[in-house]
Scaffold this motif. Structure first.
Motif, mmCIF file in Angstrom:
data_model
loop_
_atom_site.group_PDB
_atom_site.id
_atom_site.type_symbol
_atom_site.label_atom_id
_atom_site.label_comp_id
_atom_site.label_asym_id
_atom_site.label_seq_id
_atom_site.Cartn_x
_atom_site.Cartn_y
_atom_site.Cartn_z
ATOM 1 N N LYS A 26 67.174 24.079 46.694
ATOM 2 C CA LYS A 26 67.269 23.412 45.401
ATOM 3 C C LYS A 26 66.490 22.105 45.356
ATOM 4 N N ILE A 27 65.945 21.685 46.475
ATOM 5 C CA ILE A 27 65.261 20.397 46.516
ATOM 6 C C ILE A 27 63.820 20.605 46.952
ATOM 7 N N THR A 28 62.915 19.997 46.204
ATOM 8 C CA THR A 28 61.497 20.037 46.562
ATOM 9 C C THR A 28 61.093 18.687 47.111
ATOM 10 N N PHE A 29 60.639 18.679 48.352
ATOM 11 C CA PHE A 29 60.252 17.437 49.002
ATOM 12 C C PHE A 29 58.738 17.260 48.984
ATOM 13 N N GLN A 30 58.317 16.031 48.771
ATOM 14 C CA GLN A 30 56.922 15.634 48.930
ATOM 15 C C GLN A 30 56.885 14.494 49.945
ATOM 16 N N LYS A 31 55.909 14.538 50.848
ATOM 17 C CA LYS A 31 55.877 13.530 51.912
ATOM 18 C C LYS A 31 55.642 12.117 51.385
ATOM 19 N N ASN A 32 54.968 11.996 50.253
ATOM 20 C CA ASN A 32 54.710 10.680 49.648
ATOM 21 C C ASN A 32 54.118 9.686 50.644
ATOM 22 N N GLN A 33 53.165 10.164 51.416
ATOM 23 C CA GLN A 33 52.429 9.352 52.379
ATOM 24 C C GLN A 33 53.309 8.786 53.502
ATOM 25 N N LEU A 34 54.497 9.334 53.680
ATOM 26 C CA LEU A 34 55.332 8.908 54.795
ATOM 27 C C LEU A 34 54.868 9.619 56.071
ATOM 28 N N SER A 35 54.832 8.884 57.163
ATOM 29 C CA SER A 35 54.417 9.463 58.439
ATOM 30 C C SER A 35 55.538 10.328 59.004
ATOM 31 N N SER A 36 55.202 11.122 59.998
ATOM 32 C CA SER A 36 56.210 11.968 60.643
ATOM 33 C C SER A 36 57.327 11.132 61.261
ATOM 34 N N THR A 81 89.957 19.567 46.055
ATOM 35 C CA THR A 81 88.904 19.838 45.053
ATOM 36 C C THR A 81 89.231 21.079 44.220
ATOM 37 N N LYS A 82 90.508 21.392 44.048
ATOM 38 C CA LYS A 82 90.890 22.597 43.308
ATOM 39 C C LYS A 82 90.429 22.568 41.855
ATOM 40 N N TYR A 83 90.200 21.374 41.332
ATOM 41 C CA TYR A 83 89.779 21.236 39.936
ATOM 42 C C TYR A 83 88.296 21.546 39.738
ATOM 43 N N VAL A 84 87.527 21.709 40.814
ATOM 44 C CA VAL A 84 86.091 21.983 40.713
ATOM 45 C C VAL A 84 85.869 23.505 40.690
ATOM 46 N N PRO A 85 85.153 24.025 39.667
ATOM 47 C CA PRO A 85 84.847 25.463 39.643
ATOM 48 C C PRO A 85 84.097 25.881 40.907
ATOM 49 N N GLU A 86 84.401 27.064 41.411
ATOM 50 C CA GLU A 86 83.832 27.525 42.673
ATOM 51 C C GLU A 86 82.316 27.649 42.607
ATOM 52 N N ASP A 87 81.794 28.150 41.467
ATOM 53 C CA ASP A 87 80.343 28.311 41.388
ATOM 54 C C ASP A 87 79.625 26.975 41.367
ATOM 55 N N LEU A 88 80.272 25.965 40.780
ATOM 56 C CA LEU A 88 79.665 24.630 40.776
ATOM 57 C C LEU A 88 79.634 24.056 42.185
ATOM 58 N N MET A 89 80.695 24.263 42.925
ATOM 59 C CA MET A 89 80.730 23.789 44.303
ATOM 60 C C MET A 89 79.638 24.466 45.140
ATOM 61 N N LYS A 90 79.476 25.770 44.959
ATOM 62 C CA LYS A 90 78.445 26.494 45.708
ATOM 63 C C LYS A 90 77.050 25.995 45.339
ATOM 64 N N PHE A 91 76.848 25.723 44.072
ATOM 65 C CA PHE A 91 75.551 25.217 43.622
ATOM 66 C C PHE A 91 75.177 23.936 44.366
ATOM 67 N N TRP A 92 76.146 23.011 44.467
ATOM 68 C CA TRP A 92 75.846 21.738 45.110
ATOM 69 C C TRP A 92 75.825 21.856 46.636
ATOM 70 N N GLU A 93 76.502 22.821 47.176
ATOM 71 C CA GLU A 93 76.384 23.055 48.613
ATOM 72 C C GLU A 93 74.955 23.428 48.972
ATOM 73 N N GLN A 94 74.297 24.173 48.080
ATOM 74 C CA GLN A 94 72.899 24.543 48.317
ATOM 75 C C GLN A 94 71.959 23.351 48.187
ATOM 76 N N LYS A 95 72.451 22.297 47.538
ATOM 77 C CA LYS A 95 71.625 21.096 47.408
ATOM 78 C C LYS A 95 71.998 20.037 48.451
ATOM 79 N N ASP A 96 72.614 20.444 49.520
ATOM 80 C CA ASP A 96 73.005 19.499 50.557
ATOM 81 C C ASP A 96 71.786 18.695 51.027
#
Length: 668
Positions: free
Chosen positions: A10-20, A263-278
């Motif tokens: 879910k995240i696209t990284f760009q190096k932005n001129q940062l060194s290794s 976290t019972k108040y959080v819908p399961e699919d929403l939780m899974k979505f953000w887990e993929q954006k760890d």
């Protein structure tokens, strides 16, 4: 936002001129708070940690912001910003000690979690009432600006905190004063269990910046490269062009508000979505795909961090449990203040109470170059009572500052000035209005020295009192609100000489002082007062008349009522005490007088129930019981709000009742 689970990354990284090496440093910095949290969750289940506020899934914000700021720039984090502390290299054993309530923690066991600050690492923690820290950040930034330092301050809040009035007040002041502050809003989806659609109706919190005339940005809070590079660029821009900036970090809180909440108040699919954006899993995958991080390096990072955690945890565990020492506890309520007795050497002049106060303010401004005055209309206008009139011409608008009508954020800014090594005075336009700034006084200023050894070098001037026909909202004498709170000093003079000397001392004292000034006395009481600078000590009452029949104990305008009635009835054997200082209180003077006279009457302008008069009466009963020849008497105003009409106000105030009670006590 509808969850989309079809994408693996879910995240696209760009190096932005940062060194290794820079990218690996960011990864290592992200990994550390995550591994600490995982350890803390285990200890929580084992009952070895009492409470935990998890930042799992939000580490990129704390780490990225802390990395973007210089080490000598202040950061004001919240519960879930462990990455700020680890990025600033705070020793883990001290953090573990803090969470266990050990002496080596930052609050010596007096507070828990992240409720602490440390000047060594330029981190200023929040209190549970989250809003005031936003105003405190303003004060810290104002000090940088006044000292012409090219530094900024970053302060965190959550999306729920943006609903507090302190958020509006702080952003408004920062914008008006062009303060170098980054307001970091972690929009993590829920305020405890309340989703954002039940908290606000604008699409983005960043949109609010427009209403304050403030630059704002939205940043993916789970993308460490974006957080670090964009905040770094914004920070450098602010250093060169001081101004406030609002940043909304989009993220999610994947664990409960605190662990017990769940976290019972959080819908399961929403939780899974953000887990993929760890933020860590995604960044690790990116680094490996780019051949920057090897599996061996990753394991090495983890092992070193885990070893550090275990080593420091063992050190903290070996510390003894914190034990109670009454002397230490009492001694840490205030910062130590060595009173300097300065005698006048100049001629005196006959001036009013208001003139004496104005002289003290002006002379203290000369004496303390770091003293900043703040209040509504205090600059060119001179304040509604004209006490600061002419000070702008002498000291400039940087040090004599008009404020917006927002008492809470102004008091917070005063605290921030103190944190950054300056002094502050806040003038309440009327003492009644302090209710709008009550929280930062009693919960921040009063408790900081006790909690983590940070004094509040702040004087709050309080024009107060009735007998001026000002009605319910401009006439209260509300000293009892504050004499109850450990950590505050409360001064209430009745004469010009006392007012000038005591106010000078208040500005010298590094602790928070509420200085009450009775409006009815401002222009009605005159006295010979030295023209030059002098001081008077706190905690010393003034015996205005010596006697042996009845000890009358009072303060403020009531002193003059007592003098009038004593003179009118020719009561020469009455001992009259003007307390002058309510906190600290001259207990020795009170006890000595009552033991000598055998009778005591405590007079206050306040209504009686819960008043300082009640506390003094109890003190006398406990300390002087066998010396008393009559019950301890109290006289105060009627148990009603203060009325406006002259006839009603006269009946409300205790003048006539005092005369009746005094004569009754003499004849007892």
């Amino acid at each position: 936002m509808q969850p989309d689970t079809s994408e693996k990354n879910k995240i696209t990284f760009q190096k932005n001129q940062l060194s290794s090496s820079e990218l690996l440093d960011l990864y290592n910095a992200l990994l550390k708070p995550r591994l600490i949290e995982e350890k803390m969750l285990i200890l929580l289940r084992q009952g070895k940690v009492s409470k935990w506020f998890s930042g799992i899934g939000q580490e990129a914000i704390s780490v990225g912001v802390a990395k973007a700021l210089n080490k000598d720039e202040y950061i004001l984090p919240m519960h879930r910003n462990l990455g700020v502390f680890t990025t600033r290299d705070v020793p883990l054993n001290r953090l573990f000690s803090q969470w266990q309530g050990k002496q080596n923690g930052f609050t010596k066991g007096r507070d828990r979690s992240f409720h602490f600050g440390t000047q060594e690492y330029k981190i200023i923690g929040m209190i549970s009432h989250l809003g005031p820290q936003l105003g405190v950040a303003n004060g810290i930034a104002l000090a940088h600006k006044l000292k012409k330092e090219n530094k900024l301050t970053a302060v965190f809040t959550g999306e729920g905190g943006t609903s507090e009035g302190d958020f509006h007040e702080a952003l408004n002041i920062a914008s008006v004063w062009e303060l170098p502050v980054i307001f970091c809003v972690e929009n993590n989806g829920y305020g405890l269990s309340t989703p954002t659609n039940e908290q606000y109706r604008c699409e983005n919190i960043a949109d609010r910046g427009q209403g304050y005339g403030m630059e704002s940005h939205i940043i993916d809070g789970n993308n460490i490269i974006e957080v670090y590079t964009r905040v770094s660029k914004i920070a450098e821009s602010i250093r060169n062009d001081p101004r406030p900036v609002l940043i909304e970090f989009k993220t999610f809180r994947r664990r409960g508000h605190e662990e017990a909440s769940g976290t019972k108040y959080v819908p399961e699919d929403l939780m899974k979505f953000w887990e993929q954006k760890d933020p860590i899993d995604n960044f690790r995958r990116f680094l490996k795909n780019e051949n920057i991080l090897s599996e061996a390096q990753d394991e090495d990072f983890k092992e070193k961090i885990k070893l550090e955690i275990d080593t420091h945890l063992e050190t903290a565990n070996k510390e003894p449990i914190t034990t109670f020492d009454e002397t230490k506890e009492l001694n840490d309520v205030f910062q130590n203040f060595k009173y300097e007795d300065i005698q006048s050497v100049d001629a005196s002049e006959n001036i009013r109470l208001i003139d004496a106060i104005a002289q003290a303010v002006a002379q203290s401004m000369h004496r303390h170059n770091s003293l900043v005055l703040m209040g509504q209309d205090i600059a060119e206008y001179g304040g509604v009572f004209k006490i600061t009139e002419g000070l702008v011409a002498k000291f400039g608008k940087d040090r004599v500052r008009n404020t917006p009508i927002c008492e809470s954020a102004v008091i917070g800014a005063a605290m921030g000035l103190a944190i950054n090594g300056m002094k502050a005075m806040v003038e309440m336009q009327f003492g009644d209005f302090v209710s709008s700034g009550f929280n930062p006084i009693v919960n921040y200023l009063a408790k900081s020295n006790f909690r983590w050894n940070q004094n509040a070098d702040v004087v709050i001037r309080m024009p107060c009192g009735a007998d001026v026909g000002a009605g319910p909202f401009h006439s209260q004498t509300n000293e009892a609100w504050f004499t109850k709170v450990p950590g505050l000093k409360v001064i209430y003079p009745a004469f010009p000489y006392d007012a000038k000397g005591l106010l000078n001392t208040a500005f010298n004292d590094p602790n928070p002082v509420l200085f009450f000034e009775h409006k009815a006395l401002y222009r009605s009481i005159r006295q010979e007062v030295p023209q030059d600078y002098y001081t008077l000590p706190f905690g010393k009452a003034s015996v205005l008349q010596r006697g042996s029949k009845v000890s009358v104990i009072t303060y403020g305008a009531a002193v003059h009522w007592a003098m009038e009635i004593i003179a009118k009835n020719e009561l020469e054997e009455i001992e009259l005490i003007d307390l002058r200082s309510l906190q600290p209180l001259d207990i020795e003077c009170i006890i000595a007088s009552v033991r000598k006279c055998g009778k005591a009457l405590v007079l206050t302008e306040d209504s009686l129930f819960g008043s300082l008069a009640s506390e003094i009466s109890a003190l006398i009963s406990e300390s002087c019981f066998e010396f008393l020849d009559a019950p301890v008497m109290r006289v105060g105003s009627l148990e009603t709000p203060i009325p406006f009409a002259p006839g009603l106000e006269e009946g409300y105030l205790p003048k006539q009742r005092f005369q009746e009670k005094l004569l009754e006590l003499i004849a007892y």
